[in-house]
Each structure stands twice: as C-alpha cells, then as structure tokens.
Design an enzyme around this catalytic site. Structure first.
Site, PDB file in Angstrom:
ATOM      1  N   ARG A 101      29.594  39.493  37.054  1.00 25.53           N
ATOM      2  CA  ARG A 101      28.661  38.393  36.781  1.00 25.53           C
ATOM      3  C   ARG A 101      27.519  38.387  37.795  1.00 25.53           C
ATOM      4  O   ARG A 101      26.399  37.976  37.474  1.00 25.53           O
ATOM      5  CB  ARG A 101      29.428  37.055  36.750  1.00 25.53           C
ATOM      6  CG  ARG A 101      30.176  36.747  38.024  1.00 25.53           C
ATOM      7  CD  ARG A 101      31.287  35.720  37.822  1.00 25.53           C
ATOM      8  NE  ARG A 101      32.465  36.292  37.186  1.00 25.53           N
ATOM      9  CZ  ARG A 101      33.573  35.618  36.904  1.00 25.53           C
ATOM     10  NH1 ARG A 101      33.662  34.326  37.184  1.00 25.53           N
ATOM     11  NH2 ARG A 101      34.595  36.218  36.332  1.00 25.53           N
ATOM     12  N   LYS A 107      41.933  44.636  44.707  1.00 21.80           N
ATOM     13  CA  LYS A 107      42.882  44.639  43.587  1.00 21.80           C
ATOM     14  C   LYS A 107      44.181  45.312  44.011  1.00 21.80           C
ATOM     15  O   LYS A 107      44.182  46.152  44.911  1.00 21.80           O
ATOM     16  CB  LYS A 107      42.290  45.455  42.421  1.00 21.80           C
ATOM     17  CG  LYS A 107      41.160  44.776  41.674  1.00 21.80           C
ATOM     18  CD  LYS A 107      40.667  45.643  40.529  1.00 21.80           C
ATOM     19  CE  LYS A 107      39.500  45.011  39.793  1.00 21.80           C
ATOM     20  NZ  LYS A 107      39.826  43.746  39.106  1.00 21.80           N
ATOM     21  N   ASP A 151      35.517  49.592  40.381  1.00 22.57           N
ATOM     22  CA  ASP A 151      35.745  48.228  40.874  1.00 22.57           C
ATOM     23  C   ASP A 151      37.075  48.163  41.619  1.00 22.57           C
ATOM     24  O   ASP A 151      38.138  48.056  41.013  1.00 22.57           O
ATOM     25  CB  ASP A 151      35.744  47.256  39.681  1.00 22.57           C
ATOM     26  CG  ASP A 151      35.919  45.801  40.125  1.00 22.57           C
ATOM     27  OD1 ASP A 151      35.842  45.543  41.351  1.00 22.57           O
ATOM     28  OD2 ASP A 151      36.111  44.935  39.248  1.00 22.57           O
ATOM     29  N   GLU A 179      32.549  40.460  40.507  1.00 22.15           N
ATOM     30  CA  GLU A 179      31.263  41.080  40.840  1.00 22.15           C
ATOM     31  C   GLU A 179      30.382  41.351  39.624  1.00 22.15           C
ATOM     32  O   GLU A 179      29.169  41.438  39.739  1.00 22.15           O
ATOM     33  CB  GLU A 179      31.509  42.402  41.600  1.00 22.15           C
ATOM     34  CG  GLU A 179      31.783  43.636  40.725  1.00 22.15           C
ATOM     35  CD  GLU A 179      33.041  43.552  39.873  1.00 22.15           C
ATOM     36  OE1 GLU A 179      33.901  42.721  40.186  1.00 22.15           O
ATOM     37  OE2 GLU A 179      33.159  44.303  38.896  1.00 22.15           O
TER      38      GLU A 179
HETATM   39  N1  BES Z   1      36.390  44.481  36.178  1.00 18.93           N
HETATM   40  C1  BES Z   1      37.161  43.319  36.296  1.00 18.93           C
HETATM   41  C2  BES Z   1      37.696  42.810  34.959  1.00 18.93           C
HETATM   42  C3  BES Z   1      38.671  43.693  34.230  1.00 18.93           C
HETATM   43  C4  BES Z   1      40.019  43.402  34.257  1.00 18.93           C
HETATM   44  C5  BES Z   1      38.219  44.741  33.462  1.00 18.93           C
HETATM   45  C6  BES Z   1      40.906  44.201  33.537  1.00 18.93           C
HETATM   46  C7  BES Z   1      39.109  45.521  32.764  1.00 18.93           C
HETATM   47  C8  BES Z   1      40.441  45.253  32.797  1.00 18.93           C
HETATM   48  C9  BES Z   1      36.352  42.188  36.905  1.00 18.93           C
HETATM   49  O1  BES Z   1      35.346  42.571  37.781  1.00 18.93           O
HETATM   50  C10 BES Z   1      37.298  41.339  37.664  1.00 18.93           C
HETATM   51  O2  BES Z   1      37.886  41.820  38.566  1.00 18.93           O
HETATM   52  N2  BES Z   1      37.424  40.077  37.267  1.00 18.93           N
HETATM   53  C11 BES Z   1      38.293  39.182  37.895  1.00 18.93           C
HETATM   54  C12 BES Z   1      37.635  37.831  37.964  1.00 18.93           C
HETATM   55  C13 BES Z   1      38.371  36.822  38.787  1.00 18.93           C
HETATM   56  C14 BES Z   1      38.347  37.220  40.238  1.00 18.93           C
HETATM   57  C15 BES Z   1      37.729  35.477  38.587  1.00 18.93           C
HETATM   58  C16 BES Z   1      39.578  39.105  37.079  1.00 18.93           C
HETATM   59  O3  BES Z   1      39.516  39.122  35.852  1.00 18.93           O
HETATM   60  O4  BES Z   1      40.647  39.087  37.676  1.00 18.93           O
HETATM   61 ZN    ZN Z   2      34.569  44.519  37.459  1.00 13.01          ZN
HETATM   62 ZN    ZN Z   3      36.060  42.841  39.769  1.00 11.24          ZN
END
Ligand code: BES
Ligand code: ZN
Ligand code: ZN
Length: 496
Positions: free
Chosen positions: A351, A277, A270, A349
């Site tokens: 969800r 990110k 991801d 992504e």
């Molecule tokens: N895979 C990430 C969540 C994650 C964060 C997993 C830290 C493991 C450690 C997920 O896809 C994500 O990026 N979520 C975002 C959602 C936001 C954009 C609403 C997040 O948590 O920042």
């Molecule tokens: Zn993710």
């Molecule tokens: Zn993500």
C-alpha cells in the site's frame, strides 16, 4: 506452437489426435459427437451404455486407431452439464486436453468445435486455453522432458462462412494468451533473477517491441519527485527502486476522453522488512510483483489489440528487506501527495508503494484507476484461491469491471468499503497509519489506505494475493503463476 483453422470435415483430418467434448446430459452422444459415433460404427454409443463415457467434467476417454477415421486417436473430454457450459468451460477443457495429450507425447492434434459452436468467441477461448496450458515453469530445469512439445493444433468444424470470424477470434486469443504468459514468466522469476532494475529493463524491452512509450524513473528521480512512501520501503535494500511507466496512446485519439491508469504492485521480494515474515513459505514472496507484471502484460496485449482509449501503466518496484538502513515500525514517512504515514508494520509495504504510484498516475492525467496487488494474506482467508477481491470507490466503474470479469471467465468478488472501515487507519501520530487497529477486515483496511490517495478519481483495487499463484497444478494450468486479471482488464479497456 501453431494454431490454425481447418475447414475440412473431421473424418478427413489427418492428425495424431482428434479431440472434442461431450455433455453430461441424459444422452451424451448427440450432434457432432453422434456424427463421430456413426463414422466409427457406433463405438461411442457402446462406451456410453457401458457407463465408461459419461460426459462428466474433465473425464478423458482416449481411443486409439478409431475405425473409419484418418486420425490416429480420438480423445473425448467431458464438459459437464450443458446448462452450465460457458466460454470458461471451453477454455479449461481445451487447456486440459492439451496437457493430457502433451504428457503422452502427442505433437499434433485437431480440436472439433461442437455444432453451432463455430464462433469468434469459441476460437478465442480455445486459443487462450491452449496457449496458457502450454506454458511450463521449467525454465530453470536442465532436463526439460525433451520431445514433449505440441507443434500444431487445428480447429475443425468452422465452415467457409464462419471462417473469418474464427480467424479473428483466434488472433485475439493468441494476443491475450501470449501476454498472459509474458506476465506469468515474469511472476515465475525468482528474486535473484528479477530485481526492480531487471524488471524495468524487461518492461522497456517489451514496450520497445510492442511500440509503446516507456519512462523508467530511477532512485534519483524518485527522490526528486519526493516519493517518500516508495523510498521508505526501498531504503532497506541494496537494490535501488524503479517506477516504471508505460503508455499506450491510440492513433486517432479524440481529446477529452478517459485515460485509464493501470497501477500494479511490484515488490520483487517481500521479506516483511523489520516486521519480518516467518521462514515457512517465505520463498513464495517472489510473486509479490504479480500486480505489476499483470499490468505490464495487459498493456502489452492492448498495444496489439489497439482499443481507442489511452492507457498509462504505472508500476512501482522495490524489494522489501530488513537491514541497518531499513525503516522501522513507528517511522513516519511523507508520501508524494504530502500525506504523512505512520508505518506500524513494515510488512504492509504494498500500500505504501501504491500510494506514490497513484499520486504519480494522477499527475500524468489518468481519469480512472485500476490497481492490482498481492496486497493481503487476509484476502486468502476470505476468498481462498478462487476469487479475486474487488474494491471500488465508484459503483458504475466497478460494475463495468465485474461485467468484464464475467465476460472473460475470471472469478472476482466485490467486498464492502463502508466509511466505518476508514476509521481503522486513522493515524495517532500522522495523517494515516499503514495497518488497521486490530479489528479484522485486513483486506478492506488495505484497500482504504490506497483509496485515500486515489481521492475523487474513480478507482478499483484488485487484491490478487490468493489468485496470482496456484500452489498445485490444475489439469489446464501448470503449478505457479496464473496471470489472473489480465483478461478482465483487457476486456474492460476494450469495451470502455
Ligand atoms: N505481500 C504480502 C501479502 C501476501 C500474503 C501476498 C500472502 C501473497 C500471499 C503483503 O505485503 C503483506 O505482507 N501484507 C500483510 C499486511 C499486514 C501486515 C497488515 C499481511 O497480509 O499479513
Ligand atoms: Zn507484499
Ligand atoms: Zn508485506
């Protein structure tokens, strides 16, 4: 590594190390530990009165060449207060003892269960503790610290009448822990070694070995089925997506019973996509497939444990990449269910891919759904790396899961799902949007998004973003993938 039951008395056991635990209550030298003390001529009482031996949690006392014993060493592990002692404590201290002895090149040891402790549950917890503790993340190291392998462990303290219960617990513990390590092995793989196609191949091989039915949907089939949400995430990558379906059908299934759907997020990497990110720590996003790996490990264990419930495991897998073909913030996608989604952030992504997996699982006939996903960074803020975040649409079903978590010794905490939070994802230009409108509650918003697709089917969501990966080694577990939630899910299905 072999684990066996030995009904010999501890004094007669020939081994590199005899291990047992003691409690931190007033007098730590009681029961079976007092027997050992007597055999060694009062050595332990002396250590206790000098203050060296206290029974404090995970205090290690190693004695070489104990007099009066056949064992080469005696290892005493502190178990803390007796009142708070549980299967979870036993599992951890067993694991910690293994890692302690392994680091000292001990190859064979015997673990003495305490008085009244020779039960099936104890044997299971010990097997789980040892096998998960023995897992290392050195697969890609050319120097594997040769020679440091534990070869055999004997469980001592089981009498003839307790032997068959012990053997049974041992077998169950082995199945569960080996499946947990199967999951951890997948989670540990970097994304160049584990693409969605490779994950599908590994799932297929596991299913074949375990005698499970498997169906892998490729990108063509995924498009035919109009899984627009999964495709929208996958479109930015040159690696095609997969929808992995593994089914366990019990031998004499009566029709009309529940069918449990285990849905797991498997984003093999991801980057965040166009909503990219930050570079710092991005390497960890190889574990964004932990939910899917957990569900595959769970069904692997179930295939051997053979509960009388049908289980369908559905794992959507893709990479989330930026690129010329990647979806962009503001894009509107149509999910398999027909709902339209405004993608406000391409990093939300998980969800998206879960929504199509849930729609497909329902089409396959599941009556209950549990999903597991490394879904939100917000769950790390709320619960750190201690508790799994639990969300549910049906309290009876959720209570069952929480009871299973307790029984399996895994920490989980339920978060609220009031209707007010649902408003956060109401779409401006489509039916729903994939992130909340800036009011906090990020993990709940994510859960609500998924729930929209579960609809009336009783559903539970486990956010394992904080708990699927240990940044630091624990005394009982290597650094890295934990395999969290698998034991709880196995227990849930077995007791359904
Ligand atoms: N895979 C990430 C969540 C994650 C964060 C997993 C830290 C493991 C450690 C997920 O896809 C994500 O990026 N979520 C975002 C959602 C936001 C954009 C609403 C997040 O948590 O920042
Ligand atoms: Zn993710
Ligand atoms: Zn993500």
């Amino acid at each position: 590594m072999q684990i066996t039951l030995d009904t010999k008395t501890f004094g007669a056991v020939e081994t590199d190390a005899l291990v047992t635990h003691l409690f931190e209550d007033g007098e730590p030298i009681t029961g079976r530990v007092a027997e050992i003390d007597a055999a060694t001529g009062g050595l332990l009482k002396k250590l206790a009165s000098s203050g060296e031996l206290t029974g404090k949690t995970l205090e290690f006392t190693l004695i070489h060449a104990p007099a009066g014993m056949k064992a080469a060493r005696l290892l005493l592990v502190g178990a803390g207060k007796k009142d708070s002692f549980s299967g979870a404590t036993l599992r951890k201290l067993a694991g910690a003892a293994l890692r302690y002895l392994k680091a000292r090149s001990v190859k064979n040891f015997a673990f003495i269960v305490r008085e009244n402790g020779a039960t099936a549950d104890a044997a299971q917890a010990l097997a789980e503790g040892f096998i998960t503790a023995n897992f290392e993340t050195d697969k890609y190291k050319t120097d594997k610290k040769n020679g440091k392998e534990v070869e055999s462990i004997a469980l001592v303290g089981f009498g003839d009448s307790e032997k068959s219960a012990g053997e049974k617990g041992l077998l169950i513990g082995k199945i569960i822990a080996e499946s947990q390590n199967f999951t951890r092995d997948l989670v540990n793989e970097p994304s160049n070694k584990l693409t969605p196609r490779i994950l599908a191949e590994k799932a297929g091989a596991m299913a074949k070995e375990a005698g499970l039915a498997v169906d892998i949907l490729d990108e063509k089939k995924i498009a035919e089925l109009k899984m627009g949400a999964l495709l929208s995430v996958a479109q930015g990558s040159v690696e095609p997506p997969r929808m992995i379906v593994v089914t366990y059908t019990p031998a004499n299934l009566k029709p009309g019973g529940p069918v449990i759907g285990l849905v797991g997020k498997a984003v093999t990497f991801d980057t965040g996509g166009i909503s990219i990110k930050p570079a710092d720590g991005m390497e960890k996003m190889k574990y964004d497939m932990a939910g899917g790996a957990t569900m595959l490990g769970t069904i692997r264990a179930l295939a051997a444990l053979k509960p009388n419930v049908k289980v369908i495991c559905v794992v959507p897998s893709t990479e989330n990449m930026p690129g010329g073909k990647a979806q962009k913030p503001g894009d509107i996608q149509t999910a398999m269910s027909g709902k339209t989604i405004e993608v406000l952030n391409t990093d939300a992504e998980g969800r998206l891919i879960l929504s199509d997996a849930i729609t497909y699982a329902k089409q396959l006939g599941v009556t209950h759904i549990v999903d597991a996903a490394t879904l939100t960074g917000a769950i790390v803020v709320a619960l750190a790396n201690v508790n799994v975040g639990v969300f549910g649409s049906n309290q009876e079903f959720t209570d069952k899961l929480l009871a299973s978590a307790k029984a399996a010794g895994e920490k989980m905490w339920q978060l609220p799902m009031d209707d007010e939070y649902r408003e956060f994802i109401k779409g401006s230009f489509a039916d729903i949007q994939n992130i909340g409108s800036g009011k906090g509650g990020g993990s709940i918003t994510g859960a609500w998004f998924i729930r929209e697709f579960a609809g009336d089917t009783p559903w539970i969501h486990l956010d394992i973003a904080g708990t699927a990966w240990n940044d630091d080694a624990k005394p009982w577990l290597a650094k890295g993938p934990t395999g969290v939630a698998l034991r709880t899910l196995v227990h849930l299905v077995q007791t359904y």
